[in-house]
Design a protein around this motif. Sequence first.
Motif, PDB file in Angstrom:
ATOM      1  N   SER A  38       0.790  -1.253   0.174  1.00 21.09           N
ATOM      2  CA  SER A  38       0.115   0.030  -0.220  1.00 21.09           C
ATOM      3  C   SER A  38       0.755   1.340   0.025  1.00 21.09           C
ATOM      4  O   SER A  38       0.377   2.267  -0.732  1.00 21.09           O
ATOM      5  N   GLU A  39       1.964   1.222   0.730  1.00 20.89           N
ATOM      6  CA  GLU A  39       2.869   2.250   0.469  1.00 20.89           C
ATOM      7  C   GLU A  39       3.390   2.747  -0.857  1.00 20.89           C
ATOM      8  O   GLU A  39       3.579   3.807  -1.421  1.00 20.89           O
ATOM      9  N   ALA A  58       0.760   4.131  -2.995  1.00 22.65           N
ATOM     10  CA  ALA A  58       0.588   5.497  -2.602  1.00 22.65           C
ATOM     11  C   ALA A  58       1.507   6.373  -3.210  1.00 22.65           C
ATOM     12  O   ALA A  58       1.489   7.443  -3.496  1.00 22.65           O
ATOM     13  N   LEU A 113     -11.049  12.369  -6.150  1.00 19.15           N
ATOM     14  CA  LEU A 113     -12.320  11.618  -6.135  1.00 19.15           C
ATOM     15  C   LEU A 113     -13.453  12.842  -6.123  1.00 19.15           C
ATOM     16  O   LEU A 113     -13.334  13.927  -5.946  1.00 19.15           O
ATOM     17  N   PRO A 167       2.553   9.611   2.505  1.00 23.26           N
ATOM     18  CA  PRO A 167       3.403   8.654   1.942  1.00 23.26           C
ATOM     19  C   PRO A 167       4.935   8.445   2.370  1.00 23.26           C
ATOM     20  O   PRO A 167       5.534   7.675   2.285  1.00 23.26           O
ATOM     21  N   GLN A 226       1.344  14.493  -3.852  1.00 28.96           N
ATOM     22  CA  GLN A 226       1.695  13.357  -3.542  1.00 28.96           C
ATOM     23  C   GLN A 226       2.844  12.625  -4.678  1.00 28.96           C
ATOM     24  O   GLN A 226       3.630  11.597  -4.289  1.00 28.96           O
ATOM     25  N   ASN A 261      -1.936   8.753  10.856  1.00 29.13           N
ATOM     26  CA  ASN A 261      -3.348   8.206  10.273  1.00 29.13           C
ATOM     27  C   ASN A 261      -4.566   8.961  10.407  1.00 29.13           C
ATOM     28  O   ASN A 261      -5.344   9.285   9.695  1.00 29.13           O
ATOM     29  N   GLU A 307     -12.240   8.404   4.055  1.00 31.02           N
ATOM     30  CA  GLU A 307     -11.562   6.968   4.260  1.00 31.02           C
ATOM     31  C   GLU A 307     -11.090   6.818   2.835  1.00 31.02           C
ATOM     32  O   GLU A 307      -9.959   5.914   2.712  1.00 31.02           O
ATOM     33  N   ASN A 308     -11.643   7.094   1.766  1.00 22.97           N
ATOM     34  CA  ASN A 308     -11.156   6.892   0.298  1.00 22.97           C
ATOM     35  C   ASN A 308     -10.040   7.342  -0.052  1.00 22.97           C
ATOM     36  O   ASN A 308      -8.983   6.815  -0.664  1.00 22.97           O
ATOM     37  N   ARG A 334      -7.108   5.726   1.934  1.00 22.74           N
ATOM     38  CA  ARG A 334      -6.642   4.490   1.494  1.00 22.74           C
ATOM     39  C   ARG A 334      -5.784   4.782   0.231  1.00 22.74           C
ATOM     40  O   ARG A 334      -4.663   4.089   0.108  1.00 22.74           O
ATOM     41  N   SER A 335      -5.967   5.583  -0.591  1.00 22.62           N
ATOM     42  CA  SER A 335      -5.270   5.912  -1.471  1.00 22.62           C
ATOM     43  C   SER A 335      -3.832   6.488  -1.136  1.00 22.62           C
ATOM     44  O   SER A 335      -2.750   6.680  -1.963  1.00 22.62           O
ATOM     45  N   LEU A 336      -3.713   7.066   0.058  1.00 22.36           N
ATOM     46  CA  LEU A 336      -2.494   7.575   0.566  1.00 22.36           C
ATOM     47  C   LEU A 336      -1.663   6.276   1.426  1.00 22.36           C
ATOM     48  O   LEU A 336      -0.754   6.855   1.934  1.00 22.36           O
ATOM     49  N   GLY A 337      -2.181   5.293   1.114  1.00 16.76           N
ATOM     50  CA  GLY A 337      -1.523   4.347   1.755  1.00 16.76           C
ATOM     51  C   GLY A 337      -1.790   3.766   3.348  1.00 16.76           C
ATOM     52  O   GLY A 337      -1.228   2.895   3.879  1.00 16.76           O
ATOM     53  N   LYS A 340      -3.774   1.538   5.966  1.00 18.50           N
ATOM     54  CA  LYS A 340      -4.639   0.365   6.072  1.00 18.50           C
ATOM     55  C   LYS A 340      -5.697   0.897   7.083  1.00 18.50           C
ATOM     56  O   LYS A 340      -5.565   0.852   8.217  1.00 18.50           O
TER      57      LYS A 340
END
Lengths: 256, 343
Positions: A74-75, A78, A85, A106, A158, B223, B231-232, B235-238, B240
């Motif tokens: 996941s890192e 990212a 969105l 990240p 990012q 976090n 939350e979306n 999530r896209s920023l890593g 969990k």
Amino acid sequence: MISANNLSIGYRNKSGDTCIASAINLEIDEGELVGLIGVNGVGKSTLLRSLSGVQPYLKGEVSILNKNLHKLSSEDLAKTISVVLTEQPISKNLSVSELIALGRQPYTNWIGSLSKEDRYKIQTAIELVNIEALKDKRCFELSDGQLQKVLIARALAQDTPFIILDEPTTHLDMYHQAYVLKLLKKLTTETNKSILFATHEINLALQLCDKIIIMENDKVIAGTPKELIEKNSFSNIFPSDLIYFDNESVSFKIRT
Amino acid sequence: MPYTARYKGLLLLLFVLVILMALVNVSLGSVEIPLNDIFSILFTKEASQESWQYIILEYRLPKVFTAIFTGSGLAVSGLLMQTLFRNPLAGPYVLGLSSGASLGVAIVIMGASVFGVGTAALLLSKWSLVIASSLGSLLVLIAVLLASAKLRDTMAILIIGLMFASLTAAVVSVLAYFSPAAQLQQYIFWSFGSLGNLSWQEVSILAIFWFVGIVLAVFCVKNLNTLLLGENYARSLGVKISTNRFIIIIATSLLAGSITAFAGPIAFVGLAVPHLIRQVIPTNDHKILLPAVIFGGAILMLVCDIAAQLPGSEYTLPINAITSLIGAPVVIWLLIRKRKFIF
């Protein structure tokens, strides 16, 4: 850069899989601006979520920078894909610079302190999107167009090679729609990032995109705007009773 | 960020206020002890009267620490819940922890007579209440965690917590309905909450839970900030999401559960302190908010405890009533003054 091979997308339920679209093949290269168009409910958002790794896909393969999407941590994900969105940030109390700084999550340490490099990237993002004047405002003070620019700046901070935007032009007037899409075009040429966005502004997309992906109920077609016009691919996007695609003016017209 | 230096100054001010309020708290009580005696007891353990030494060291000092741990712990739980659920009405007890604790205590105090099992008097040591309350919280916590493992949607957990709260409250009402007046009174006294009567041993157990809870919260700071985007985006920023949610729930439970076990269900502090702090320090950065809320909670609790002792009299009012009596008008005033509430 990113490619999908025989991809099926949809949802996994207890009672079986609900497939929304299948046999999707597409490829997006470095520095390309790609528009995704299709009728409401055809699965544009599902495709974007599947490509961004937020939602598992059913079959096939997505590879990004020659790596399998689902094998990325996941890192790493990212650091590879950033998103803008349709939903707005939940806390409108955030200041613009705080929100953009969150794009650096990240890269920051365990408590999230910004390093010199982080600050530099944030400043670069602010300059690229040209929102220097908004820096100290809070999000609830912004217009929809301004907020969209801020969210794009966050994605830029990012610092990913690939950016996905879900309908970045919704709620915007015609001028700001053009503004946002031209901004995306500028970003692809200036930063060599690949940008994929879903949109209903077909006329604008045709003028600006390097490539267009058309989602229909039974198939997904991709190509340059010119190729697609030549193949007459736009005439099947919508039911033909109200509007038609006029090849001469390269736009949709109302049937009279 | 331009405001950071100012925020750090405010944090320092809050910290100084904690120390100040703690000193005021120690120096006030039904027995008047001169200030220089208090200082000599605190720093050299000597006093002109032995009873004073006992009052300060064995009664007032543990109470001050209890107030600090309770106030700050509840305030942090409130902040965690408000950010996790993105809901300004969330507090430490939205997961049903205090209801679970109440049920445990209600069963011990009132259940014995209702079900006619054993002699109630035997069970009613301080520790049996602490254990019953912890077990009750733990049961509700396990239920909430099982539910949250099944759910993707964080909001649903909020509703499930509320449902557990009503369920346990219903059982408590049934128990109360059949209980004799004496037991009922005892239960109600427990539900008033109390900061006093904790031995050093109990305070140190509370301190351990507090410390672990706060450390977990500190590790969530990054976090928590990301969750402000929804939350979306998180999530896209890593982030969990479910692991993070699990840690936040555990931290809240450790804090709110242990506090309820030792001090009873203290209302209001957890809900109000984060709002009070946001009015004073208008930031969303949890790096600043978390310590500010820790200090703010401790200050509010110490002030409430001072007020509860009714300086100059020998009565002590229930702390639970005081927290709301003092806190609610302050929150109302702050919000009306600002007019615009953006969470």
